[in-house]
Design a protein around this motif. Structure first.
Motif, PDB file in Angstrom:
ATOM      1  N   LEU A   1      46.513  36.468  42.504  1.00 21.68           N
ATOM      2  CA  LEU A   1      46.412  36.954  43.699  1.00 21.68           C
ATOM      3  C   LEU A   1      46.626  38.486  44.037  1.00 21.68           C
ATOM      4  O   LEU A   1      47.448  38.853  43.536  1.00 21.68           O
ATOM      5  N   GLY A   2      45.521  38.850  44.505  1.00 23.21           N
ATOM      6  CA  GLY A   2      45.765  40.530  44.649  1.00 23.21           C
ATOM      7  C   GLY A   2      45.516  41.261  43.322  1.00 23.21           C
ATOM      8  O   GLY A   2      45.578  42.478  43.422  1.00 23.21           O
ATOM      9  N   SER A   3      45.255  40.537  42.113  1.00 29.55           N
ATOM     10  CA  SER A   3      45.032  41.376  41.021  1.00 29.55           C
ATOM     11  C   SER A   3      44.317  40.441  40.009  1.00 29.55           C
ATOM     12  O   SER A   3      43.682  39.647  40.366  1.00 29.55           O
ATOM     13  N   TYR A   4      44.282  40.826  38.904  1.00 29.76           N
ATOM     14  CA  TYR A   4      43.811  40.047  37.669  1.00 29.76           C
ATOM     15  C   TYR A   4      44.508  40.411  36.311  1.00 29.76           C
ATOM     16  O   TYR A   4      45.015  41.532  36.106  1.00 29.76           O
TER      17      TYR A   4
ATOM     18  N   THR B   1      40.339  38.925  46.341  1.00 27.80           N
ATOM     19  CA  THR B   1      39.224  39.545  45.936  1.00 27.80           C
ATOM     20  C   THR B   1      39.335  39.071  44.287  1.00 27.80           C
ATOM     21  O   THR B   1      40.265  39.308  43.704  1.00 27.80           O
ATOM     22  N   ASP B   2      38.325  38.498  43.999  1.00 24.11           N
ATOM     23  CA  ASP B   2      38.142  38.005  42.668  1.00 24.11           C
ATOM     24  C   ASP B   2      37.311  39.010  41.659  1.00 24.11           C
ATOM     25  O   ASP B   2      36.280  38.986  41.663  1.00 24.11           O
ATOM     26  N   GLU B   3      38.356  39.921  41.151  1.00 22.81           N
ATOM     27  CA  GLU B   3      37.673  40.764  40.499  1.00 22.81           C
ATOM     28  C   GLU B   3      36.735  40.266  39.218  1.00 22.81           C
ATOM     29  O   GLU B   3      35.845  40.795  38.793  1.00 22.81           O
ATOM     30  N   CYS B   4      37.419  39.159  38.856  1.00 25.03           N
ATOM     31  CA  CYS B   4      36.734  38.561  37.664  1.00 25.03           C
ATOM     32  C   CYS B   4      35.033  38.141  37.733  1.00 25.03           C
ATOM     33  O   CYS B   4      34.298  38.118  36.877  1.00 25.03           O
ATOM     34  N   VAL B   5      34.838  37.770  39.061  1.00 29.26           N
ATOM     35  CA  VAL B   5      33.711  37.191  39.693  1.00 29.26           C
ATOM     36  C   VAL B   5      32.694  38.247  39.951  1.00 29.26           C
ATOM     37  O   VAL B   5      31.611  38.470  39.527  1.00 29.26           O
ATOM     38  N   ASN B   6      33.207  39.475  40.756  1.00 30.92           N
ATOM     39  CA  ASN B   6      32.569  40.491  41.135  1.00 30.92           C
ATOM     40  C   ASN B   6      32.259  41.649  40.171  1.00 30.92           C
ATOM     41  O   ASN B   6      31.594  42.399  40.313  1.00 30.92           O
ATOM     42  N   GLY B   7      33.129  41.421  38.883  1.00 32.65           N
ATOM     43  CA  GLY B   7      32.757  42.336  37.607  1.00 32.65           C
ATOM     44  C   GLY B   7      33.459  43.558  38.172  1.00 32.65           C
ATOM     45  O   GLY B   7      33.099  44.783  37.341  1.00 32.65           O
ATOM     46  N   THR B   8      34.351  43.682  39.084  1.00 37.39           N
ATOM     47  CA  THR B   8      35.159  44.798  39.111  1.00 37.39           C
ATOM     48  C   THR B   8      36.335  45.032  37.883  1.00 37.39           C
ATOM     49  O   THR B   8      37.185  45.996  38.219  1.00 37.39           O
ATOM     50  N   ASP B   9      36.485  43.916  37.331  1.00 33.04           N
ATOM     51  CA  ASP B   9      37.606  44.392  36.336  1.00 33.04           C
ATOM     52  C   ASP B   9      37.288  45.382  35.201  1.00 33.04           C
ATOM     53  O   ASP B   9      36.081  45.719  35.023  1.00 33.04           O
ATOM     54  N   VAL B  10      38.277  45.478  34.357  1.00 34.31           N
ATOM     55  CA  VAL B  10      38.147  46.466  33.053  1.00 34.31           C
ATOM     56  C   VAL B  10      38.503  45.761  31.709  1.00 34.31           C
ATOM     57  O   VAL B  10      38.867  46.402  31.003  1.00 34.31           O
TER      58      VAL B  10
END
Length: 275
Positions: free
Chosen positions: A102-105, A82-91
């Motif tokens: 891989l698996g994180s950010y 899951t690309d958290e940076c692209v889908n905006g789920t990062d903090v």
């Protein structure tokens, strides 16, 4: 007597149960478990379960499901990062950059900021001496960066500053009757000869009235802008700073031009008005 095939299967199942102790076991129904000589086994331990390596196998009411672990997405039998940076789920902080793993950010503060990525604060490069401003420039800190501005009397981009020659550029403030002298980072205004003042303002000196002229006693002083003139008086000749009387004779003293000279005891002297 226990069948040898059955014994072999029990031993295999025991080994599997020990190796996958982290497997989630549901105890909601006895149908979800197989009890063999005191060991509790679940269906996830059976060889024909095909959950993806990045998925977790769970048993609920006798039903087996595969769920992708956090950081991955899919149906459990196939999981992708899951690309958290692209889908905006990062903090990540808005002053940081999100980098997918891989698996994180990971969150890394941008240049000019410091922190753990989720919290980033401005770095004051000026106070910490991290700027590259010229020695003749002023460092001004701003959010995430800094500016270098050459000091008054210097010109350049701030990282390189050269002396500004105000006298050839015409940016000096000297009076029209003053001389401009360039100095490092500045300039000096000096009133020209014949003028007085601070260089920025210069006024004409009245040499004739203040007695600073060098006219002969027998000359008339005339003031001019920035200077003066000396003119020998009538009856005298010279350049004004030196004046000599004319030796003129006249039969009629009343019409004589210049001082009247008389001969007395072998000497010439000015005739006085006394008779």
């Amino acid at each position: 007597m226990i069948n040898s095939k059955c014994t072999t299967r029990i031993l295999i199942l025991r080994s599997i149960a020990i190796l996958i102790s982290q497997t989630v076991v549901s105890a909601q129904s006895t149908t979800d478990m197989i009890s063999t000589t005191g060991f509790v086994l679940d269906e996830c331990a059976i060889d024909n379960i095909t959950c993806e390596v990045n998925a977790v196998c769970t048993v609920t009411n006798g039903s087996i499901t595969c769920d992708c672990i956090e950081g991955y997405q899919g149906n459990g039998t196939a999981c992708s990062d899951t690309d958290e940076c692209v889908n905006g789920t990062d903090v990540c902080n808005w002053k940081s950059t999100c980098k997918n793993l891989l698996g994180s950010y990971a969150c890394e503060c941008d240049i000019g900021y410091t922190g753990n990525g989720t919290l980033c604060e401005d770095i004051d490069e000026c106070s910490k001496g991290l700027d590259n401003c010229d020695v003749n420039a002023i460092c001004i800190n701003n959010d995430g960066s800094f500016n270098c501005i050459c000091e008054t009397g210097y010109t350049g981009n701030g990282t390189s500053c050269d002396d500004l020659d105000e006298c050839s550029t015409g940016s000096d403030s000297c009076d029209v009757n003053a001389n401009c002298v360039n100095t490092v980072g500045s300039f000096i205004c000096a009133c020209k000869t014949g003028y007085s003042g601070n260089g920025v303002t210069c006024t004409d000196i009245e040499e004739c009235s203040n007695g600073s002229d060098n006219c002969d006693a027998n000359a008339d002083c005339g003031n001019t802008d920035g200077s003066f003139t000396c003119v020998c008086k009538t009856g005298y000749t010279g350049n004004g700073t030196t004046c000599k009387g004319n030796l003129l004779f006249s039969l009629n003293p009343e019409t004589a031009v210049g001082p009247i000279r008389e001969c007395c005891n072998g000497e010439f002297r000015d005739r006085t008005t006394d008779t």
